[in-house]
Design a protein around this motif. Structure first.
Motif, PDB file in Angstrom:
ATOM      1  N   ILE A  56       0.485  -1.065  -0.094  1.00 37.69           N
ATOM      2  CA  ILE A  56      -0.170   0.145   0.114  1.00 37.69           C
ATOM      3  C   ILE A  56       1.024   1.386  -0.240  1.00 37.69           C
ATOM      4  O   ILE A  56       0.226   2.548   0.057  1.00 37.69           O
ATOM      5  N   SER A  57       2.079   0.928  -0.628  1.00 34.72           N
ATOM      6  CA  SER A  57       3.147   2.025  -0.195  1.00 34.72           C
ATOM      7  C   SER A  57       2.951   2.988  -1.533  1.00 34.72           C
ATOM      8  O   SER A  57       2.917   4.174  -1.064  1.00 34.72           O
ATOM      9  N   HIS A  58       2.133   2.793  -2.515  1.00 36.59           N
ATOM     10  CA  HIS A  58       1.876   4.149  -3.600  1.00 36.59           C
ATOM     11  C   HIS A  58       0.052   4.527  -3.009  1.00 36.59           C
ATOM     12  O   HIS A  58       0.100   5.725  -3.411  1.00 36.59           O
ATOM     13  N   HIS A  59      -0.451   4.519  -1.897  1.00 35.46           N
ATOM     14  CA  HIS A  59      -1.635   5.203  -2.019  1.00 35.46           C
ATOM     15  C   HIS A  59      -1.292   6.214  -1.295  1.00 35.46           C
ATOM     16  O   HIS A  59      -0.509   6.444  -0.604  1.00 35.46           O
ATOM     17  N   THR A  60      -2.238   6.980  -1.253  1.00 34.55           N
ATOM     18  CA  THR A  60      -2.658   8.886  -0.512  1.00 34.55           C
ATOM     19  C   THR A  60      -3.555   9.029   0.247  1.00 34.55           C
ATOM     20  O   THR A  60      -4.825   8.229   0.396  1.00 34.55           O
ATOM     21  N   SER A  61      -3.475   9.180   1.345  1.00 34.95           N
ATOM     22  CA  SER A  61      -4.159  10.051   2.218  1.00 34.95           C
ATOM     23  C   SER A  61      -4.919  11.220   1.604  1.00 34.95           C
ATOM     24  O   SER A  61      -4.258  12.244   1.911  1.00 34.95           O
ATOM     25  N   ASP A  62      -6.328  10.795   1.193  1.00 36.07           N
ATOM     26  CA  ASP A  62      -6.942  11.993   0.794  1.00 36.07           C
ATOM     27  C   ASP A  62      -8.553  12.191   1.972  1.00 36.07           C
ATOM     28  O   ASP A  62      -8.836  11.184   2.444  1.00 36.07           O
ATOM     29  N   SER A  63      -8.889  14.119   1.906  1.00 34.56           N
ATOM     30  CA  SER A  63      -9.982  14.193   2.040  1.00 34.56           C
ATOM     31  C   SER A  63     -11.520  13.651   1.716  1.00 34.56           C
ATOM     32  O   SER A  63     -11.519  13.558   0.240  1.00 34.56           O
ATOM     33  N   VAL A  64     -12.762  13.569   2.388  1.00 34.30           N
ATOM     34  CA  VAL A  64     -13.483  12.908   1.066  1.00 34.30           C
ATOM     35  C   VAL A  64     -13.991  13.715   1.167  1.00 34.30           C
ATOM     36  O   VAL A  64     -15.021  13.493  -0.470  1.00 34.30           O
ATOM     37  N   ASP A  65     -13.114  15.181   0.841  1.00 32.72           N
ATOM     38  CA  ASP A  65     -14.073  16.024   0.561  1.00 32.72           C
ATOM     39  C   ASP A  65     -14.433  15.627  -1.404  1.00 32.72           C
ATOM     40  O   ASP A  65     -15.155  16.556  -2.037  1.00 32.72           O
ATOM     41  N   LYS A  66     -13.050  15.094  -1.183  1.00 31.41           N
ATOM     42  CA  LYS A  66     -12.911  14.724  -2.990  1.00 31.41           C
ATOM     43  C   LYS A  66     -13.377  13.965  -3.554  1.00 31.41           C
ATOM     44  O   LYS A  66     -13.865  13.497  -4.469  1.00 31.41           O
ATOM     45  N   TYR A  67     -14.747  13.272  -2.916  1.00 35.63           N
ATOM     46  CA  TYR A  67     -15.604  11.908  -3.167  1.00 35.63           C
ATOM     47  C   TYR A  67     -17.147  12.153  -2.958  1.00 35.63           C
ATOM     48  O   TYR A  67     -17.478  11.341  -3.275  1.00 35.63           O
ATOM     49  N   MET A  68     -17.284  13.887  -2.050  1.00 33.12           N
ATOM     50  CA  MET A  68     -18.412  13.715  -2.215  1.00 33.12           C
ATOM     51  C   MET A  68     -19.793  14.094  -3.190  1.00 33.12           C
ATOM     52  O   MET A  68     -21.054  13.382  -2.665  1.00 33.12           O
ATOM     53  N   ASN A  69     -18.979  14.443  -4.234  1.00 36.35           N
ATOM     54  CA  ASN A  69     -20.353  14.398  -5.354  1.00 36.35           C
ATOM     55  C   ASN A  69     -20.181  12.662  -6.135  1.00 36.35           C
ATOM     56  O   ASN A  69     -21.470  13.138  -7.449  1.00 36.35           O
ATOM     57  N   ASP A  70     -19.888  11.745  -5.671  1.00 36.47           N
ATOM     58  CA  ASP A  70     -19.329  10.647  -6.717  1.00 36.47           C
ATOM     59  C   ASP A  70     -20.357  10.120  -5.306  1.00 36.47           C
ATOM     60  O   ASP A  70     -21.135   9.911  -4.574  1.00 36.47           O
ATOM     61  N   GLU A  71     -21.283   9.021  -6.729  1.00 38.13           N
ATOM     62  CA  GLU A  71     -22.331   7.755  -6.125  1.00 38.13           C
ATOM     63  C   GLU A  71     -21.024   6.171  -5.866  1.00 38.13           C
ATOM     64  O   GLU A  71     -20.917   5.906  -6.128  1.00 38.13           O
ATOM     65  N   PHE A  89     -21.091  10.638   6.018  1.00 33.33           N
ATOM     66  CA  PHE A  89     -20.612  10.443   4.881  1.00 33.33           C
ATOM     67  C   PHE A  89     -22.156  11.440   4.185  1.00 33.33           C
ATOM     68  O   PHE A  89     -22.814  10.099   4.429  1.00 33.33           O
ATOM     69  N   LEU A  90     -22.397  11.812   4.020  1.00 30.15           N
ATOM     70  CA  LEU A  90     -23.237  12.586   3.295  1.00 30.15           C
ATOM     71  C   LEU A  90     -23.858  12.830   2.083  1.00 30.15           C
ATOM     72  O   LEU A  90     -24.897  12.879   1.740  1.00 30.15           O
ATOM     73  N   GLY A  91     -22.290  11.653   1.180  1.00 31.79           N
ATOM     74  CA  GLY A  91     -22.953  11.494  -0.423  1.00 31.79           C
ATOM     75  C   GLY A  91     -24.182  10.481  -0.654  1.00 31.79           C
ATOM     76  O   GLY A  91     -24.844  10.219  -0.114  1.00 31.79           O
ATOM     77  N   LYS A  92     -24.248   9.976  -1.873  1.00 35.01           N
ATOM     78  CA  LYS A  92     -24.913   9.462  -2.523  1.00 35.01           C
ATOM     79  C   LYS A  92     -24.618   7.970  -2.027  1.00 35.01           C
ATOM     80  O   LYS A  92     -23.608   7.493  -2.560  1.00 35.01           O
ATOM     81  N   VAL A  93     -24.916   7.095  -1.158  1.00 36.37           N
ATOM     82  CA  VAL A  93     -24.528   5.939  -0.875  1.00 36.37           C
ATOM     83  C   VAL A  93     -25.920   5.205  -0.880  1.00 36.37           C
ATOM     84  O   VAL A  93     -26.722   5.123   0.001  1.00 36.37           O
ATOM     85  N   LYS A  94     -25.488   3.393  -1.320  1.00 36.91           N
ATOM     86  CA  LYS A  94     -26.620   2.667  -1.326  1.00 36.91           C
ATOM     87  C   LYS A  94     -26.245   1.670  -0.200  1.00 36.91           C
ATOM     88  O   LYS A  94     -27.724   1.342   0.772  1.00 36.91           O
ATOM     89  N   ASN A  95     -25.246   1.490   0.231  1.00 40.83           N
ATOM     90  CA  ASN A  95     -24.959   0.762   1.349  1.00 40.83           C
ATOM     91  C   ASN A  95     -24.099   1.093   2.128  1.00 40.83           C
ATOM     92  O   ASN A  95     -23.259   1.777   2.233  1.00 40.83           O
ATOM     93  N   ARG A  96     -24.650   1.645   3.688  1.00 43.58           N
ATOM     94  CA  ARG A  96     -23.276   1.531   4.823  1.00 43.58           C
ATOM     95  C   ARG A  96     -23.614   1.500   5.964  1.00 43.58           C
ATOM     96  O   ARG A  96     -23.934   0.736   5.759  1.00 43.58           O
ATOM     97  N   LEU A  97     -22.311   1.202   6.277  1.00 46.97           N
ATOM     98  CA  LEU A  97     -21.702   0.253   7.194  1.00 46.97           C
ATOM     99  C   LEU A  97     -20.583   0.625   8.062  1.00 46.97           C
ATOM    100  O   LEU A  97     -20.218   1.611   8.071  1.00 46.97           O
TER     101      LEU A  97
END
Length: 141
Positions: A56-71, A89-97
């Motif tokens: 996972i050394s190539h992973h980046t630590s991203d803000s949730v804001d980057k993904y808010m408009n995605d489904e 998370f207030l975005g469009k989500v089918k399943n929250r766990l």
């Protein structure tokens, strides 16, 4: 299938869960983010995941804001103890766990104990996310 794994710092637990879930099925679109993203992946998380055969050394630590408009098909929060407030998370989500894990970066004590906490949490994440993958995700793509 699009899956977002959410935590506070996006440096350790969410990164491990992201790595494992992607390793179970490379066709999944897996992302991870944090409400207060640290900007970097925890070096101990990278180390123990590498020891488990996942880089996972190539992973980046991203803000949730980057993904808010995605489904999303799934948004999974992995924050743990009472000291943490779990993000919403207030975005469009089918399943929250929510699947809580202890934060190994909070471990104190000897180097051996701290290492053992990272391994313990890594192994818990692998087991629970594999069960989730088999029970809920694999058959619903």
């Amino acid at each position: 299938m699009k899956i977002l794994i959410l935590c506070t710092g996006n440096s350790c637990r969410s990164q491990m869960a992201h790595g494992f879930l992607q390793s179970f099925d490379p066709s999944l679109s897996v992302y991870s983010a944090g409400t207060k993203a640290s900007g970097k992946v925890n070096p101990k998380a990278i180390e123990v995941m590498y020891d488990a055969g996942i880089d996972i050394s190539h992973h980046t630590s991203d803000s949730v804001d980057k993904y808010m408009n995605d489904e999303w098909d799934y948004v999974i929060t992995v924050c743990g103890g009472a000291k943490e407030s779990c993000p919403t998370f207030l975005g469009k989500v089918k399943n929250r766990l929510h699947i809580g894990f202890d934060d190994p970066s909070e471990a104190t004590g000897t180097l051996e104990f701290i290492q053992s906490e990272y391994i313990r949490v890594r192994d818990e994440i692998k087991k629970i996310f594999y069960e989730l993958y088999i029970d809920k995700i694999k058959g619903h793509e």
